[in-house]
Design a protein around this motif. Sequence first.
Motif, PDB file in Angstrom:
ATOM      1  N   LYS A  73      73.080  57.468  52.827  1.00  0.00           N
ATOM      2  CA  LYS A  73      72.522  55.913  53.214  1.00  0.00           C
ATOM      3  C   LYS A  73      70.993  55.915  53.131  1.00  0.00           C
ATOM      4  CE  LYS A  73      72.997  52.365  57.028  1.00  0.00           C
ATOM      5  NZ  LYS A  73      73.684  52.210  58.179  1.00  0.00           N
ATOM      6  N   ARG A  74      70.516  57.019  53.985  1.00  0.00           N
ATOM      7  CA  ARG A  74      68.970  56.950  53.955  1.00  0.00           C
ATOM      8  C   ARG A  74      68.449  57.208  52.494  1.00  0.00           C
ATOM      9  NH1 ARG A  74      66.434  59.762  58.906  1.00  0.00           N
ATOM     10  NH2 ARG A  74      67.221  57.907  59.998  1.00  0.00           N
ATOM     11  N   LEU A  75      68.954  58.295  51.537  1.00  0.00           N
ATOM     12  CA  LEU A  75      68.210  58.195  50.416  1.00  0.00           C
ATOM     13  C   LEU A  75      68.599  56.981  49.567  1.00  0.00           C
ATOM     14  CD1 LEU A  75      69.511  61.768  49.825  1.00  0.00           C
ATOM     15  CD2 LEU A  75      67.205  61.193  50.607  1.00  0.00           C
ATOM     16  N   CYS A  76      69.730  56.222  49.747  1.00  0.00           N
ATOM     17  CA  CYS A  76      69.834  55.089  49.013  1.00  0.00           C
ATOM     18  C   CYS A  76      68.996  54.125  49.361  1.00  0.00           C
ATOM     19  CB  CYS A  76      71.318  54.680  49.216  1.00  0.00           C
ATOM     20  SG  CYS A  76      71.599  52.957  48.498  1.00  0.00           S
ATOM     21  N   LYS A  77      68.536  53.874  50.817  1.00  0.00           N
ATOM     22  CA  LYS A  77      67.744  52.827  50.924  1.00  0.00           C
ATOM     23  C   LYS A  77      66.304  52.865  50.536  1.00  0.00           C
ATOM     24  CE  LYS A  77      65.874  50.835  55.279  1.00  0.00           C
ATOM     25  NZ  LYS A  77      64.434  50.941  55.130  1.00  0.00           N
ATOM     26  N   ALA A  78      65.810  54.306  50.421  1.00  0.00           N
ATOM     27  CA  ALA A  78      64.469  54.710  50.031  1.00  0.00           C
ATOM     28  C   ALA A  78      64.545  54.332  48.547  1.00  0.00           C
ATOM     29  CB  ALA A  78      64.249  56.050  50.222  1.00  0.00           C
ATOM     30  N   LEU A  79      65.344  54.675  47.801  1.00  0.00           N
ATOM     31  CA  LEU A  79      65.459  54.642  46.361  1.00  0.00           C
ATOM     32  C   LEU A  79      65.709  52.997  46.031  1.00  0.00           C
ATOM     33  CD1 LEU A  79      65.421  55.953  43.460  1.00  0.00           C
ATOM     34  CD2 LEU A  79      67.867  55.908  43.675  1.00  0.00           C
ATOM     35  N   VAL A  80      66.266  52.239  46.644  1.00  0.00           N
ATOM     36  CA  VAL A  80      66.576  50.947  46.339  1.00  0.00           C
ATOM     37  C   VAL A  80      64.920  50.258  46.558  1.00  0.00           C
ATOM     38  CG1 VAL A  80      67.622  48.754  46.888  1.00  0.00           C
ATOM     39  CG2 VAL A  80      69.093  50.860  46.597  1.00  0.00           C
ATOM     40  N   GLU A  81      64.500  50.435  47.725  1.00  0.00           N
ATOM     41  CA  GLU A  81      63.331  49.742  48.126  1.00  0.00           C
ATOM     42  C   GLU A  81      62.031  50.090  47.187  1.00  0.00           C
ATOM     43  OE1 GLU A  81      62.048  51.382  51.981  1.00  0.00           O
ATOM     44  OE2 GLU A  81      63.516  50.107  53.142  1.00  0.00           O
ATOM     45  N   CYS A  82      62.310  51.256  46.389  1.00  0.00           N
ATOM     46  CA  CYS A  82      61.239  51.844  45.391  1.00  0.00           C
ATOM     47  C   CYS A  82      61.411  50.888  44.155  1.00  0.00           C
ATOM     48  CB  CYS A  82      61.218  53.068  45.003  1.00  0.00           C
ATOM     49  SG  CYS A  82      60.374  53.532  43.850  1.00  0.00           S
ATOM     50  N   LEU A  83      62.580  50.720  43.764  1.00  0.00           N
ATOM     51  CA  LEU A  83      63.060  49.863  42.662  1.00  0.00           C
ATOM     52  C   LEU A  83      62.724  48.458  42.737  1.00  0.00           C
ATOM     53  CD1 LEU A  83      66.862  51.214  41.951  1.00  0.00           C
ATOM     54  CD2 LEU A  83      64.767  51.702  40.590  1.00  0.00           C
ATOM     55  N   MET A  84      62.814  47.898  43.961  1.00  0.00           N
ATOM     56  CA  MET A  84      62.308  46.459  44.189  1.00  0.00           C
ATOM     57  C   MET A  84      61.055  46.238  44.452  1.00  0.00           C
ATOM     58  SD  MET A  84      65.201  44.838  44.780  1.00  0.00           S
ATOM     59  CE  MET A  84      67.340  44.897  45.258  1.00  0.00           C
ATOM     60  N   ASP A  85      60.216  47.333  44.781  1.00  0.00           N
ATOM     61  CA  ASP A  85      58.808  47.287  44.810  1.00  0.00           C
ATOM     62  C   ASP A  85      58.151  47.326  43.534  1.00  0.00           C
ATOM     63  OD1 ASP A  85      56.101  47.408  46.172  1.00  0.00           O
ATOM     64  OD2 ASP A  85      56.090  49.638  45.588  1.00  0.00           O
ATOM     65  N   TRP A  86      58.701  47.597  42.527  1.00  0.00           N
ATOM     66  CA  TRP A  86      58.329  47.816  41.069  1.00  0.00           C
ATOM     67  C   TRP A  86      58.924  46.884  40.251  1.00  0.00           C
ATOM     68  CZ3 TRP A  86      54.087  50.220  39.524  1.00  0.00           C
ATOM     69  CH2 TRP A  86      53.181  51.027  40.385  1.00  0.00           C
ATOM     70  N   ASN A  87      59.963  45.729  40.669  1.00  0.00           N
ATOM     71  CA  ASN A  87      60.594  44.990  40.230  1.00  0.00           C
ATOM     72  C   ASN A  87      61.357  45.355  38.951  1.00  0.00           C
ATOM     73  OD1 ASN A  87      59.714  42.865  41.957  1.00  0.00           O
ATOM     74  ND2 ASN A  87      57.973  42.667  40.623  1.00  0.00           N
ATOM     75  N   ILE A  88      62.116  46.696  39.095  1.00  0.00           N
ATOM     76  CA  ILE A  88      62.783  47.192  37.832  1.00  0.00           C
ATOM     77  C   ILE A  88      64.260  47.340  38.327  1.00  0.00           C
ATOM     78  CG2 ILE A  88      61.011  48.487  37.072  1.00  0.00           C
ATOM     79  CD1 ILE A  88      61.890  50.961  38.367  1.00  0.00           C
ATOM     80  N   ASP A  89      64.699  46.717  39.274  1.00  0.00           N
ATOM     81  CA  ASP A  89      66.075  46.742  39.773  1.00  0.00           C
ATOM     82  C   ASP A  89      66.898  46.197  38.740  1.00  0.00           C
ATOM     83  OD1 ASP A  89      64.622  44.491  40.938  1.00  0.00           O
ATOM     84  OD2 ASP A  89      66.520  43.839  41.573  1.00  0.00           O
ATOM     85  N   THR A  90      66.573  45.062  38.001  1.00  0.00           N
ATOM     86  CA  THR A  90      67.285  44.415  36.986  1.00  0.00           C
ATOM     87  C   THR A  90      67.062  44.809  35.525  1.00  0.00           C
ATOM     88  OG1 THR A  90      65.697  42.571  36.853  1.00  0.00           O
ATOM     89  CG2 THR A  90      67.376  42.341  38.240  1.00  0.00           C
ATOM     90  N   ASN A 106      75.923  42.704  36.899  1.00  0.00           N
ATOM     91  CA  ASN A 106      75.728  42.147  35.439  1.00  0.00           C
ATOM     92  C   ASN A 106      74.583  42.474  34.565  1.00  0.00           C
ATOM     93  OD1 ASN A 106      74.312  40.574  37.105  1.00  0.00           O
ATOM     94  ND2 ASN A 106      74.894  38.736  36.358  1.00  0.00           N
ATOM     95  N   THR A 107      73.555  42.945  35.440  1.00  0.00           N
ATOM     96  CA  THR A 107      72.340  43.094  34.881  1.00  0.00           C
ATOM     97  C   THR A 107      72.170  44.763  34.226  1.00  0.00           C
ATOM     98  OG1 THR A 107      71.248  44.318  36.926  1.00  0.00           O
ATOM     99  CG2 THR A 107      71.065  41.786  36.151  1.00  0.00           C
TER     100      THR A 107
END
Length: 356
Positions: free
Chosen positions: A218-235, A262-263
């Motif tokens: 859970k903690r590792l997932c949170k850190a990784l997703v925040e990084c993806l969002m920060d760089w706008n590459i989640d999609t 879907n992305t």
Amino acid sequence: MNESCNPLVNVFTPNENVQTPHDETNDNMTDEIPEDRNNRLKSIVWDYFTKVKVDEKEKTKCNYCKKLFGERARDENSHLRGHMKISTPRLNTMGHNNEQIFLTAKVLQGKKELVTGIYDAENARKELAHAIILHEYPLSIVEHIGFRRYSVSLQPLFQVPCRNTIKKEIFKVYEVEKTIILKLLETLPQRVAITSDMWTASNKKKRFIYVPAPHTSKRLCKALVECLMDWNIDTKLSTITLDNCSTNDAIIEKIKDKLQLNTLLKDEVLLHMRCCAHILNLIVKDGLEVVKDGVERIQDSVAYWTATPKMKEKFEETVKQLRISCTKNLVLDCPTRWNSTYKMLDVAILYEDVFS
């Protein structure tokens, strides 16, 4: 606090863009005196005056206001020094952006001349920040006395910033570069493949994301997703490559809940890629179990003969006695790196007779 410099007295040379009421030319003025004559004029006043001929008579022309002066039999430079105090510009010594104007020597067409330059303190701090980033200098370099003395010798007007100030300057550089990368990522049609790994380090703030313990999925997932969002590459994701362990399997399942499926490529099927190097490492470790006893005996021998300088010397003496031409040093392997085990065996086999 920033270290202040000693007060300086600046003398400024004429600038072509400076308009003065005396900027006139003399119709009777002829060419300047040849360079070899001016080279014999050693006084500092000749940085601001030029010898010319007017009606076949030698005159001295002010480079700033163009005023002409006649020859004097005694102490000819005294009136020139007096004119320098009046004519040399004192008010217009700042550029458009509060940039300090100063004199600098340049060689123009083989002739050394004084020209005006612009000192920009803000740009100097920025360049210092870039140097620290580029060469990974410690922030404490700005507190080193030798560095401060060197900086002052180059530009006495530069106030070497303190550690906190240069730290802020480095973060400014980071934000500027990050903005550039974000704009680039927005314009690229390609997708982004990422990989993630975890390890223990003594410095929590060096370069990467610090994740406090315990390292749950859970903690590792949170850190990784925040990084993806920060760089706008989640999609824009194509794949995420992780080590082949159960924790990472759980991370991927939690990440899918936070991303727009879907992305993703094939609606998530290709998202999780297992690290082939890690899988290969597991295969080799299983293979080494077959020869475990032999490998351990070699490990013990290498560890014994490399334990102290005295043991190393004795081993090297035996190598010479047996006339073995190999000069490679014994290598002890690392348990987490199977390729180091190969290197250990590769060298040890050359010294088989020495061990016996």
